[in-house]
Design a protein around this motif. Sequence first.
Motif, PDB file in Angstrom:
ATOM      1  N   VAL A  52       0.867  -1.174   0.000  1.00  0.00           N
ATOM      2  CA  VAL A  52       0.000   0.000   0.000  1.00  0.00           C
ATOM      3  C   VAL A  52       0.906   1.227   0.000  1.00  0.00           C
ATOM      4  O   VAL A  52       1.753   1.387   0.883  1.00  0.00           O
ATOM      5  CB  VAL A  52      -0.925   0.018   1.243  1.00  0.00           C
ATOM      6  N   ARG A  53       0.728   2.085  -0.993  1.00  0.00           N
ATOM      7  CA  ARG A  53       1.549   3.295  -1.119  1.00  0.00           C
ATOM      8  C   ARG A  53       0.729   4.527  -0.759  1.00  0.00           C
ATOM      9  O   ARG A  53      -0.449   4.632  -1.085  1.00  0.00           O
ATOM     10  CB  ARG A  53       2.090   3.424  -2.539  1.00  0.00           C
ATOM     11  N   GLU A  54       1.384   5.452  -0.087  1.00  0.00           N
ATOM     12  CA  GLU A  54       0.726   6.669   0.386  1.00  0.00           C
ATOM     13  C   GLU A  54       0.961   7.818  -0.584  1.00  0.00           C
ATOM     14  O   GLU A  54       2.080   8.028  -1.046  1.00  0.00           O
ATOM     15  CB  GLU A  54       1.312   7.026   1.755  1.00  0.00           C
ATOM     16  N   LYS A  55      -0.085   8.530  -0.897  1.00  0.00           N
ATOM     17  CA  LYS A  55      -0.087   9.773  -1.671  1.00  0.00           C
ATOM     18  C   LYS A  55       0.012   9.627  -3.182  1.00  0.00           C
ATOM     19  O   LYS A  55      -0.446  10.480  -3.902  1.00  0.00           O
ATOM     20  CB  LYS A  55       0.995  10.731  -1.180  1.00  0.00           C
ATOM     21  N   CYS A  56       0.658   8.564  -3.705  1.00  0.00           N
ATOM     22  CA  CYS A  56       0.744   8.471  -5.164  1.00  0.00           C
ATOM     23  C   CYS A  56       0.845   7.015  -5.629  1.00  0.00           C
ATOM     24  O   CYS A  56       1.267   6.150  -4.870  1.00  0.00           O
ATOM     25  CB  CYS A  56       1.919   9.281  -5.695  1.00  0.00           C
ATOM     26  N   PRO A  57       0.451   6.754  -6.882  1.00  0.00           N
ATOM     27  CA  PRO A  57       0.492   5.403  -7.445  1.00  0.00           C
ATOM     28  C   PRO A  57       1.876   5.069  -8.009  1.00  0.00           C
ATOM     29  O   PRO A  57       2.071   4.972  -9.214  1.00  0.00           O
ATOM     30  CB  PRO A  57      -0.577   5.450  -8.534  1.00  0.00           C
ATOM     31  N   SER A  58       2.848   4.910  -7.106  1.00  0.00           N
ATOM     32  CA  SER A  58       4.221   4.686  -7.527  1.00  0.00           C
ATOM     33  C   SER A  58       4.960   3.845  -6.496  1.00  0.00           C
ATOM     34  O   SER A  58       4.712   3.961  -5.295  1.00  0.00           O
ATOM     35  CB  SER A  58       4.929   6.035  -7.680  1.00  0.00           C
ATOM     36  N   THR A  59       5.887   3.045  -6.970  1.00  0.00           N
ATOM     37  CA  THR A  59       6.700   2.225  -6.074  1.00  0.00           C
ATOM     38  C   THR A  59       7.708   3.063  -5.289  1.00  0.00           C
ATOM     39  O   THR A  59       8.306   2.565  -4.339  1.00  0.00           O
ATOM     40  CB  THR A  59       7.452   1.140  -6.867  1.00  0.00           C
ATOM     41  N   VAL A  60       7.899   4.320  -5.653  1.00  0.00           N
ATOM     42  CA  VAL A  60       8.819   5.186  -4.905  1.00  0.00           C
ATOM     43  C   VAL A  60       8.113   5.962  -3.793  1.00  0.00           C
ATOM     44  O   VAL A  60       8.761   6.600  -2.981  1.00  0.00           O
ATOM     45  CB  VAL A  60       9.583   6.167  -5.831  1.00  0.00           C
ATOM     46  N   CYS A  61       6.797   5.914  -3.760  1.00  0.00           N
ATOM     47  CA  CYS A  61       6.056   6.614  -2.712  1.00  0.00           C
ATOM     48  C   CYS A  61       6.183   5.859  -1.391  1.00  0.00           C
ATOM     49  O   CYS A  61       6.459   4.664  -1.362  1.00  0.00           O
ATOM     50  CB  CYS A  61       4.579   6.740  -3.093  1.00  0.00           C
ATOM     51  N   ILE A  93      -1.759  -0.181 -13.788  1.00  0.00           N
ATOM     52  CA  ILE A  93      -2.969   0.292 -13.110  1.00  0.00           C
ATOM     53  C   ILE A  93      -2.800   0.216 -11.597  1.00  0.00           C
ATOM     54  O   ILE A  93      -2.359  -0.788 -11.049  1.00  0.00           O
ATOM     55  CB  ILE A  93      -4.201  -0.540 -13.539  1.00  0.00           C
ATOM     56  N   TRP A  94      -3.201   1.302 -10.922  1.00  0.00           N
ATOM     57  CA  TRP A  94      -3.189   1.381  -9.463  1.00  0.00           C
ATOM     58  C   TRP A  94      -4.596   1.728  -9.001  1.00  0.00           C
ATOM     59  O   TRP A  94      -5.293   2.535  -9.630  1.00  0.00           O
ATOM     60  CB  TRP A  94      -2.215   2.451  -8.983  1.00  0.00           C
ATOM     61  N   VAL A  95      -5.031   1.116  -7.915  1.00  0.00           N
ATOM     62  CA  VAL A  95      -6.379   1.309  -7.385  1.00  0.00           C
ATOM     63  C   VAL A  95      -6.303   2.090  -6.077  1.00  0.00           C
ATOM     64  O   VAL A  95      -5.514   1.761  -5.189  1.00  0.00           O
ATOM     65  CB  VAL A  95      -7.084  -0.053  -7.165  1.00  0.00           C
ATOM     66  N   ARG A  96      -7.124   3.110  -5.997  1.00  0.00           N
ATOM     67  CA  ARG A  96      -7.191   3.920  -4.777  1.00  0.00           C
ATOM     68  C   ARG A  96      -8.093   3.216  -3.778  1.00  0.00           C
ATOM     69  O   ARG A  96      -9.241   2.885  -4.088  1.00  0.00           O
ATOM     70  CB  ARG A  96      -7.737   5.306  -5.105  1.00  0.00           C
ATOM     71  N   ILE A  97      -7.580   3.004  -2.547  1.00  0.00           N
ATOM     72  CA  ILE A  97      -8.337   2.271  -1.532  1.00  0.00           C
ATOM     73  C   ILE A  97      -8.699   3.142  -0.333  1.00  0.00           C
ATOM     74  O   ILE A  97      -9.110   2.625   0.696  1.00  0.00           O
ATOM     75  CB  ILE A  97      -7.599   0.992  -1.078  1.00  0.00           C
ATOM     76  N   SER A  98      -8.559   4.461  -0.466  1.00  0.00           N
ATOM     77  CA  SER A  98      -8.980   5.361   0.617  1.00  0.00           C
ATOM     78  C   SER A  98      -9.774   6.510   0.022  1.00  0.00           C
ATOM     79  O   SER A  98      -9.445   7.020  -1.045  1.00  0.00           O
ATOM     80  CB  SER A  98      -7.770   5.908   1.371  1.00  0.00           C
ATOM     81  N   PRO A  99     -10.830   6.942   0.716  1.00  0.00           N
ATOM     82  CA  PRO A  99     -11.644   8.035   0.192  1.00  0.00           C
ATOM     83  C   PRO A  99     -11.105   9.415   0.544  1.00  0.00           C
ATOM     84  O   PRO A  99     -11.555  10.405   0.001  1.00  0.00           O
ATOM     85  CB  PRO A  99     -13.000   7.802   0.867  1.00  0.00           C
ATOM     86  N   ASP A 100     -10.145   9.508   1.439  1.00  0.00           N
ATOM     87  CA  ASP A 100      -9.667  10.789   1.954  1.00  0.00           C
ATOM     88  C   ASP A 100      -8.648  11.407   0.992  1.00  0.00           C
ATOM     89  O   ASP A 100      -7.564  10.860   0.794  1.00  0.00           O
ATOM     90  CB  ASP A 100      -9.040  10.575   3.335  1.00  0.00           C
ATOM     91  N   ASP A 101      -8.988  12.557   0.402  1.00  0.00           N
ATOM     92  CA  ASP A 101      -8.080  13.215  -0.539  1.00  0.00           C
ATOM     93  C   ASP A 101      -6.801  13.702   0.128  1.00  0.00           C
ATOM     94  O   ASP A 101      -5.793  13.906  -0.533  1.00  0.00           O
ATOM     95  CB  ASP A 101      -8.771  14.394  -1.219  1.00  0.00           C
ATOM     96  N   LYS A 103      -5.027  12.014   2.279  1.00  0.00           N
ATOM     97  CA  LYS A 103      -4.098  10.888   2.438  1.00  0.00           C
ATOM     98  C   LYS A 103      -4.567   9.716   1.573  1.00  0.00           C
ATOM     99  O   LYS A 103      -5.010   8.702   2.081  1.00  0.00           O
ATOM    100  CB  LYS A 103      -4.007  10.477   3.898  1.00  0.00           C
ATOM    101  N   PRO A 104      -4.446   9.861   0.250  1.00  0.00           N
ATOM    102  CA  PRO A 104      -4.856   8.752  -0.612  1.00  0.00           C
ATOM    103  C   PRO A 104      -3.910   7.563  -0.460  1.00  0.00           C
ATOM    104  O   PRO A 104      -2.708   7.729  -0.285  1.00  0.00           O
ATOM    105  CB  PRO A 104      -4.785   9.347  -2.012  1.00  0.00           C
ATOM    106  N   LEU A 105      -4.476   6.378  -0.504  1.00  0.00           N
ATOM    107  CA  LEU A 105      -3.706   5.142  -0.431  1.00  0.00           C
ATOM    108  C   LEU A 105      -3.929   4.360  -1.719  1.00  0.00           C
ATOM    109  O   LEU A 105      -5.060   4.280  -2.210  1.00  0.00           O
ATOM    110  CB  LEU A 105      -4.135   4.302   0.772  1.00  0.00           C
ATOM    111  N   TRP A 106      -2.864   3.769  -2.258  1.00  0.00           N
ATOM    112  CA  TRP A 106      -2.898   3.101  -3.553  1.00  0.00           C
ATOM    113  C   TRP A 106      -2.312   1.704  -3.475  1.00  0.00           C
ATOM    114  O   TRP A 106      -1.351   1.484  -2.747  1.00  0.00           O
ATOM    115  CB  TRP A 106      -2.085   3.898  -4.572  1.00  0.00           C
ATOM    116  N   VAL A 107      -2.871   0.770  -4.243  1.00  0.00           N
ATOM    117  CA  VAL A 107      -2.298  -0.565  -4.408  1.00  0.00           C
ATOM    118  C   VAL A 107      -2.224  -0.882  -5.898  1.00  0.00           C
ATOM    119  O   VAL A 107      -3.049  -0.416  -6.681  1.00  0.00           O
ATOM    120  CB  VAL A 107      -3.114  -1.668  -3.681  1.00  0.00           C
TER     121      VAL A 107
END
Length: 130
Positions: A52-61, A93-101, A103-107
Amino acid sequence: MTIARITAALGLVFAMLLGGVATATAATPAGTAAPHGTVTYTKVLAWHDDEVREKCPSTVCRLAGVLKPGIPVNGYCWTVGDSVTVNDVINYIWVRISPDDRKPLWVSAAYLVGGKYGTLSADDECPNVS
């Protein structure tokens, strides 16, 4: 992992594959904004550990945790991000799993049950992801 947990996880996978995916609507918690102005989501399920990555859909986040297999979470929308290769298949493709703008969380969808977008539809693209 115990046999009971493995059985429960497999049951969830088979239920999703055979019975379709439930779409639900929930109330937005006070002080949060859901992506694209709604809180409609589709349950998504990992088949393998998914970072689970915080703030952006990237492996560097920043790594915010790991989505474990067999635990359904809410998938709100998807976007194109860093490539992830699993079993010689490349998925952007990355899927956003949090509704809070705030602190978005991505997988990565590469580790989600379903197709290219996990169980989200092609129409569930996130707007204005930076």
